[in-house]
Every structure is written in C-alpha cells, then in structure tokens.
Scaffold this motif. Structure first.
Motif, PDB file in Angstrom:
ATOM      1  N   PRO A  16       0.830  -1.205   0.000  1.00 38.02           N
ATOM      2  CA  PRO A  16       0.000   0.000   0.000  1.00 38.02           C
ATOM      3  C   PRO A  16       0.862   1.252   0.000  1.00 38.02           C
ATOM      4  O   PRO A  16       1.848   1.343   0.715  1.00 38.02           O
TER       5      PRO A  16
ATOM      6  N   SER B 198     -14.520   0.363  -3.855  1.00 34.10           N
ATOM      7  CA  SER B 198     -14.464  -0.670  -2.825  1.00 34.10           C
ATOM      8  C   SER B 198     -14.196  -2.021  -3.471  1.00 34.10           C
ATOM      9  O   SER B 198     -14.222  -2.162  -4.710  1.00 34.10           O
ATOM     10  N   GLU B 199     -13.947  -3.021  -2.662  1.00 28.59           N
ATOM     11  CA  GLU B 199     -13.705  -4.363  -3.192  1.00 28.59           C
ATOM     12  C   GLU B 199     -14.925  -4.873  -3.949  1.00 28.59           C
ATOM     13  O   GLU B 199     -14.803  -5.562  -4.968  1.00 28.59           O
TER      14      GLU B 199
ATOM     15  N   VAL C  89      -8.221   0.099  -4.005  1.00 24.58           N
ATOM     16  CA  VAL C  89      -9.568   0.505  -3.601  1.00 24.58           C
ATOM     17  C   VAL C  89      -9.496   1.716  -2.687  1.00 24.58           C
ATOM     18  O   VAL C  89      -8.578   1.847  -1.869  1.00 24.58           O
TER      19      VAL C  89
ATOM     20  N   LYS D 281     -11.961   2.556  -0.447  1.00 26.43           N
ATOM     21  CA  LYS D 281     -12.452   2.133   0.860  1.00 26.43           C
ATOM     22  C   LYS D 281     -12.097   0.669   1.063  1.00 26.43           C
ATOM     23  O   LYS D 281     -12.807  -0.227   0.607  1.00 26.43           O
ATOM     24  N   ALA D 282     -10.989   0.423   1.737  1.00 31.23           N
ATOM     25  CA  ALA D 282     -10.492  -0.936   1.901  1.00 31.23           C
ATOM     26  C   ALA D 282     -11.178  -1.639   3.064  1.00 31.23           C
ATOM     27  O   ALA D 282     -11.314  -1.069   4.148  1.00 31.23           O
TER      28      ALA D 282
ATOM     29  N   TRP E  77      -7.753  -6.278   3.842  1.00 31.55           N
ATOM     30  CA  TRP E  77      -7.469  -6.079   2.419  1.00 31.55           C
ATOM     31  C   TRP E  77      -5.971  -6.159   2.158  1.00 31.55           C
ATOM     32  O   TRP E  77      -5.166  -5.464   2.792  1.00 31.55           O
TER      33      TRP E  77
ATOM     34  N   ASN F  33      -3.687  -2.591  -2.611  1.00 38.94           N
ATOM     35  CA  ASN F  33      -3.337  -1.197  -2.366  1.00 38.94           C
ATOM     36  C   ASN F  33      -4.580  -0.400  -2.002  1.00 38.94           C
ATOM     37  O   ASN F  33      -5.693  -0.716  -2.428  1.00 38.94           O
ATOM     38  N   THR F  34      -4.397   0.639  -1.211  1.00 34.15           N
ATOM     39  CA  THR F  34      -5.521   1.464  -0.782  1.00 34.15           C
ATOM     40  C   THR F  34      -5.299   2.914  -1.204  1.00 34.15           C
ATOM     41  O   THR F  34      -4.175   3.353  -1.418  1.00 34.15           O
TER      42      THR F  34
END
Length: 339
Positions: free
Chosen positions: A20, A237-238, A264, A266-267, A271, A274-275
C-alpha cells in the motif's frame, strides 16, 4: 521525473506484490460519467461517423482473421456479422437477460438478429447505443465495449454501471427482458495484432475495465501470443471490482505473463491490495519502464482518472497530449493509448 537508470526485470519487479502506498494521484473512483461538453461528449458526437468506418478499418487484420477462424472452426462456415459499419445504420436488439453484478452494475445480454450471427466487433472496438425518451429533445448516444467474446454467436453482453446523472446507464438499468435498444458499430479503437507489443500495461478505473478485458481475452485465447500484461485496476471498494473472477482465472493460468494490482478507495479489514488511489509510485513499481523495448500502455476510466494518469483525449481521432502521472514518469505520447 526522468526514467530510472536501472532496468527492471519483468518477473522480479513488475510481478512482485506491491505494498500500500500513501501518495495520492487524484480522486477519481467516485466520479461519475462526463457531462455534455466533456471529452466523452466529443467522443459521442464523432461516434456515428466512426461507426461507418469501423468495419473497414479492421477488415483483414490478424485479430479479425483470428476471430473469423475461431467461428469457422467451430461451425464449419464463416459467421455472418450483425454489425458491418458503412451505411448500415442502427440495429435494434432485444434484451434477453439481465444479471445483477453488484449494487450499481448489471450485465445485459442482447440477442443478435439471427442466432448464428457474431457481433462483428473486432479488437479493439466498441459499439454505440442510442435511446430517445418520450420527453427528450435529442437521442442519447453512449459507447460501450461488450464483455462477450467476439466469436460468441447469437448475443452480445454489456457490463454497465448506473450513474445517478447518466441517462443511458439509467435507461439500461430500468430495462426488462423483451425490450429493445438501438446499436451501431463497430467503433474502431486500437488495431491489435498478434505479438504487436512485448509488454503492455493496462490502467483502468470502474467500467473502464471492459476494453482492457477485450484485449486480455484476445491475448490469452491465442496460443501464439507471448505478450506480457500488467493490469492496475482502481475502484471505490472491493465490491466494485468488476470481472474479478475472470481476471483471477487469467492470473492463475498465466502467472508468468499476467499480473493484476487492485487499488480501492475504501479498503475492507484484511485487504491485501493497495488502498487510496492509483499513484505514481505504484505505476513506477509495476509497469514496464519507459525505455523498455516495444511497450504500450492503455488507459480507461472516469474523467478524474484520465486527467490524473494520462490526460483526457481531445476526440476519437485526437489522443491529445500526454500529461499526468505517465508524463511525469517519463513515458512518451506514442507509448500511451487512451480508450
């Protein structure tokens, strides 16, 4: 930013797990489709004219020949295309089935006029949809890249995310099987050929994954292809990651040639990807380097992503100048294609 001096090996750097990263390029995942007057609107304005040239643009290319060969091998005869460009005009197709994919995305299956027809679309190309409501002054036109294989007979599938201010996506999401929609095509994009590039990078946001999936399908269904592919795919999001099952299957089947990196906003808890947003640091880590031989990068997503990563294109025939993260990383305009 200049090019790194030390070249990276594909298997050791582009395919290692990315951590990340904190540096944000620009918010894009939550932005909806473009308003009239944007580059998307310019694309639509030129779409009808491009559709006329589409079939002839791709006729005779290796990608077209491959699609035709697949159908001929399966059926014993060349399949008739539903969309031929030229002066064909719009073709009305009946909606056969609707599948809910997630909270704002549906998969739509439209029947081609004849059961043994193929769409007639080629790699890479899209299709133009048209709808005019009873109170609309002008018809709404929107291009989409089908996610069904070009050799599929009797139908084509669209993957469409609904935007609150999107007239076509809203109309599609209100449709029920049995209703009809007008289509025209093909709209020519990037003329792909077998082993045209040694390594390509795909940078997508949201439903911008659909033209990337068209390329992926073509590359990995051809046993003669050796092209390596890196995908960077950003979403809110995922749950919003479209075609993740299909992408995972490709990654597991071709681990030395295909890697996907997910980002994403909103992880969820646990997760592993990467965020935040797609950053220059991530792109520098996983993409083929600017000075690598015979590479190509493809970008597709909401206007905010395009502006942050590559700059928006001016029109269907004008890619515009390369700006944003890819420019900063040292890539040249000729190395990037904006869907």
């Amino acid at each position: 930013m200049g090019c790194p001096n030390k070249p990276k090996m594909f298997a050791r750097s582009a395919f290692r797990a990315a951590q990340p990263l904190k540096t944000h390029a620009r918010r894009y995942a939550t932005e909806s489709g473009a308003k009239p007057g944007s580059n998307t609107f310019l694309y639509l304005a030129g779409g009808a004219a491009l559709a006329g040239a589409g079939y002839y643009y791709f006729a005779g290319t290796p990608a077209v020949q491959q699609a035709e060969a697949k159908v001929k091998q399966a059926t014993g005869a060349a399949a008739k295309p539903a969309f031929t460009g030229g002066d064909q005009g719009f073709v009305s197709l009946k909606l056969a089935d609707v599948e809910n994919v997630n909270h704002n995305t549906k998969r739509f299956r439209f029947e081609l006029p004849e059961g043994d027809m193929v769409s007639g679309l080629h790699i890479a190309s899209a299709i133009l949809t048209k709808y005019k409501g009873p109170n609309d002054e002008k018809a709404t036109l929107r291009p989409y890249t089908p996610i069904s294989d070009e050799s599929s007979q009797g139908y084509l599938d669209l993957l469409v995310k609904k935007y609150p201010d999107g007239p076509m996506s809203s109309h599609l999401h209100n449709m029920v099987p049995g209703q009809r929609l007008d289509f025209k095509g093909p709209l020519p994009k990037y003329a792909w050929a077998e082993n045209k590039h040694e390594h390509i990078g795909l940078i997508a946001g949201g439903t911008g994954i659909t033209p990337m999936y068209q390329l992926l399908r073509t590359i990995f269904s051809n046993p003669n292809e050796k092209t390596k592919v890196t995908l960077v795919f950003g979403n809110v999001s995922e749950e919003d990651i479209l075609l993740k099952k299909e992408l995972a299957e490709l990654e597991n089947t071709y681990p030395q040639r295909f890697r996907a990196f997910y980002v994403v906003d909103k992880a969820p808890k646990g997760w592993a990807g990467n965020t935040g947003f797609i950053t220059k640091d991530l792109l520098k880590t996983v993409l083929p380097e600017p000075k690598s031989d015979n590479i190509k990068l493809f970008v597709c997503g909401p206007p905010g992503l395009m502006k942050a990563i590559s700059g928006n294109k001016v029109s269907p025939k004008d890619q515009g100048e390369l700006t944003g993260a890819l420019k900063d990383l040292g890539y040249e305009k000729e190395q990037v294609y904006k869907f």
